[in-house]
Design a protein around this motif. Sequence first.
Motif, short mmCIF file in Angstrom:
data_model
loop_
_atom_site.label_atom_id
_atom_site.label_comp_id
_atom_site.label_asym_id
_atom_site.label_seq_id
_atom_site.Cartn_x
_atom_site.Cartn_y
_atom_site.Cartn_z
N SER A 264 45.63 31.15 25.20
CA SER A 264 44.65 31.34 26.23
C SER A 264 43.75 32.56 25.93
O SER A 264 43.65 32.89 24.83
CB SER A 264 45.39 31.64 27.67
OG SER A 264 44.53 31.49 28.62
N GLN A 411 49.50 39.45 33.28
CA GLN A 411 50.25 38.38 33.24
C GLN A 411 50.25 37.74 34.44
O GLN A 411 50.67 38.25 35.73
CB GLN A 411 51.94 38.37 32.54
CG GLN A 411 51.95 39.02 31.29
CD GLN A 411 53.38 39.26 30.81
OE1 GLN A 411 54.12 39.16 31.82
NE2 GLN A 411 53.46 39.64 29.54
N VAL A 412 50.20 36.33 34.73
CA VAL A 412 50.10 35.38 36.05
C VAL A 412 51.48 35.31 36.24
O VAL A 412 52.36 34.97 35.57
CB VAL A 412 49.25 34.30 35.85
CG1 VAL A 412 49.65 33.54 37.20
CG2 VAL A 412 47.89 34.45 35.54
N ASP A 414 52.42 33.94 39.87
CA ASP A 414 52.55 32.84 40.34
C ASP A 414 51.21 32.44 41.05
O ASP A 414 50.43 33.09 41.01
CB ASP A 414 53.79 32.90 41.66
CG ASP A 414 53.17 34.09 42.63
OD1 ASP A 414 54.60 34.49 42.81
OD2 ASP A 414 52.25 34.28 42.80
N ARG A 415 51.17 31.07 41.25
CA ARG A 415 49.78 30.80 41.93
C ARG A 415 50.18 29.94 43.28
O ARG A 415 51.07 28.94 43.10
CB ARG A 415 49.11 29.57 40.93
CG ARG A 415 48.68 30.18 39.64
CD ARG A 415 48.30 29.24 38.78
NE ARG A 415 48.33 29.82 37.32
CZ ARG A 415 47.10 30.01 36.64
NH1 ARG A 415 46.04 29.79 37.04
NH2 ARG A 415 47.47 30.35 35.34
N GLU A 420 54.71 30.74 37.78
CA GLU A 420 54.00 30.52 36.59
C GLU A 420 55.14 29.87 35.63
O GLU A 420 56.04 30.69 35.30
CB GLU A 420 53.19 31.66 35.92
CG GLU A 420 52.44 31.16 34.90
CD GLU A 420 50.95 30.62 35.30
OE1 GLU A 420 50.89 30.14 36.45
OE2 GLU A 420 50.04 30.42 34.64
N ARG A 423 55.23 32.85 30.26
CA ARG A 423 54.32 34.30 30.31
C ARG A 423 53.20 33.98 29.33
O ARG A 423 53.34 33.59 28.40
CB ARG A 423 55.17 35.17 30.11
CG ARG A 423 55.93 35.62 30.86
CD ARG A 423 56.83 37.26 30.34
NE ARG A 423 57.31 36.71 29.06
CZ ARG A 423 58.77 36.51 29.23
NH1 ARG A 423 59.36 36.18 30.22
NH2 ARG A 423 59.31 36.42 27.87
N LYS A 426 46.37 37.26 29.84
CA LYS A 426 45.22 36.73 30.11
C LYS A 426 44.13 37.78 30.50
O LYS A 426 44.67 38.98 31.04
CB LYS A 426 45.14 35.85 31.13
CG LYS A 426 45.69 34.21 30.71
CD LYS A 426 45.73 33.23 31.86
CE LYS A 426 44.37 33.04 32.44
NZ LYS A 426 43.32 32.44 31.58
N VAL A 429 41.39 34.66 35.60
CA VAL A 429 42.31 33.62 35.93
C VAL A 429 41.63 33.03 36.95
O VAL A 429 40.74 33.66 37.81
CB VAL A 429 43.71 34.19 36.33
CG1 VAL A 429 43.43 35.15 37.64
CG2 VAL A 429 44.33 33.28 37.09
N VAL A 437 46.60 33.70 43.78
CA VAL A 437 47.20 34.13 42.49
C VAL A 437 47.86 35.37 42.32
O VAL A 437 46.91 36.26 42.86
CB VAL A 437 46.18 33.83 41.17
CG1 VAL A 437 46.87 34.39 39.90
CG2 VAL A 437 45.73 32.41 41.16
N PHE A 439 49.20 38.29 39.83
CA PHE A 439 49.51 38.79 38.23
C PHE A 439 49.87 39.99 38.14
O PHE A 439 49.98 40.99 39.18
CB PHE A 439 48.19 38.66 37.47
CG PHE A 439 47.03 39.37 37.77
CD1 PHE A 439 45.73 38.65 38.17
CD2 PHE A 439 47.15 40.80 37.60
CE1 PHE A 439 44.85 39.81 38.58
CE2 PHE A 439 45.94 41.67 37.76
CZ PHE A 439 44.65 41.00 38.30
#
Lengths: 471, 230
Positions: A264, A411-412, A414-415, A420, A423, A426, A429, A437, A439
């Motif tokens: 990514s 690092q994300v 959860d959405r 997520e 790992r 990013k 997002v 979201v 992060f």
Amino acid sequence: MAASLAMPIVPVAALRAQPVVVQQVGSKPAADTLRNPPVLRNISSRPHTVEVNIVAAPARISVLPGRLTDVYAYNGSIPGPTLEAREGDRVIIHFRNELPEATTVHWHGVHLPANMDGSPFDPVPPGGHYDYIFNIPRGTAGTYWYHPHPDGRSEYQAAMGLFGAFIVRAANDPIATLPEKLLVLSDNRFRPDGSIEFADSNSTQSNIDMENGREGNVLFVNGQVMPSIVIRKGEVQRWRVVNASAARVYRLAIPGQVLLHVGSDDGLFEHAVEKNDIVVANSERVELLVRGTGKPGSDVELMDLPYDRYMPQTRPADWNTSRALLDLHYSDRVMPAPVTLPTTFRVVPALDTATATVTRTVVLSQGMINGHTMDMSRVDMQASVGATEIWDVENVVGMDHPFHLHGFQFQVIDRNGVPEPFRSWKDVVNIPKHEAVRFIVRYADFPGKWMFHCHILAHEDHGMMAVLQVR
Amino acid sequence: MTRTFLTRLLAVSSLISAVAIVGWVHQSPDEAGRVALKSNHPTTSPDDEILLGRSLVLNHDCAGCHGGVSPASKQWLAGMTRPDQEFLIGPCALKLDAKPCWRTRPRNLTPDNATGLGRFTERQIFNALRYGLRPEDTPDVDITSGTPGVGNFPQHPHYLAPPMPWPGWRYMSDRELQAIAAYLKRAVKPVSNKVPESEGPPDFWASAYTVDLIGPYPPPAFPAANERVP
């Protein structure tokens, strides 16, 4: 700022304009092979040093076949020349602004000092120059990019042609032997005479452009329309894709093939992920592995599938159309030896949520962050160098907003509460309509004022941006 | 608009509350026709402002479009939950396939963070009722003018979709509109109900809410051209 060194600059006139595609009557026109943008020449002979010259200047080049267009360009090419460096390198960019307006160069996603970020706080006036100097931290190999970030003028300058790729390589790149393609995606709109079209202010189209961000109907890959890529039977290619569009979101797919999503914004994942299609929001990057599994001699197209990111009030009538981006030709030449891929690409260490000192709630509404528009004299959040924090970014309106934080990769977690699955690092997002979201980010090393904003450039220009001050 | 809706609209235009609230002392309307509500429960006395807001939400029939039968019902003000609660705006209201046609939807007014008004301030709700400005598209600032670009009024206003009757309700006093906002944000239980975004023209109804079409705010001084002193 240190005085710039007296180094030769590549003359704009020495760079060739793109050739015109020739149409053959009665047969399908041969697609141009995908060309890479030129690579910036390293003028330093010191080890672990990349020193380059970049000039932003007006130019008149062939963007569409058979016509010349007035543009802005980095070193005369669109996309701008690619900056290539390695982890641990010291990068020195001598930048000169020959545009008739102020600009900056933002090194999107790179972890560097605040005054090297090209933020609107450090504008380079017309005729001025700026030396961007920073070290590339180890472990941050990835596909970055660079583009203007002046106050209120990002969409215009990017539409006029200012964007380029910035590739950072690792010494221990696990897939270094794979053939690589760089795909810089952009879109634009033109008048019949070939000039770049911007809607008249107060027109309906201008309202639509302000809501959606300006989208174009001509889709380019590396500045070419429908170029071709050839892949051999059994080959695996690594595609680095940069979404350099001002607003367009791409949903990439290759009919008949499952893509391997391996990276990514800020580098490779730990493991490949199989995907039928991949959404790439604007300013995001993805790394894909594309395989030569098709029938030799056949062609497929890299498709941009429909994706509804829009408010119904300004949704384009043709949003639900698939668009072809490039031709992928499965050659009948066979790879001499089978390609093996590692099962693990790298280690992505976890940022421990137990060390997070605070959760910030950031509410994105239409054109606003936490109910306010950007104020250059206002700091919206204060934090400490070295702190780890969780950001809960909530989109409370009916269109997607791609969220970008400068300076610190995250690092994300959860959405919408769904963890997520793995790992990754990013810096952008996408927050779909009415979604949230979370992060986790650590403000390592660099104090200063850092922007965070929606990366739809029209929204950024109109104030959907805020300032994090790290002390 | 449907006949039922219009009838309902006329019925609730009075500022005097006709609803008897159990346990509260009824008072006579004051000179301006407003009823001051005072508690006769000595131990728990909710804010007068909240009760005023509640009274206005009840007698302006917000729930008639935004859902729920009474404050005791589960979907109280939680927004559209059935397709028949949608509105067809445009020539399609008279002839089904006529264009342009927009479907507008009463939103969730509960303070749910993700799907309701939770992420908007009372000031933004006030601005929605006084100026018709969508809270999600309008900054959280005091607005002191109705002219685009003046006094924080947005250069390109985004209005609430019809048939939200804000052009009439904007004439309620500041205190009354603040009370409605306070009631919605503080005294209604949040309910998660995601109502899809209303459709509308790309100018977000700016051409439907000009002064020519909805009249000026504040209203002209009494007596105006079509009025006389009795």
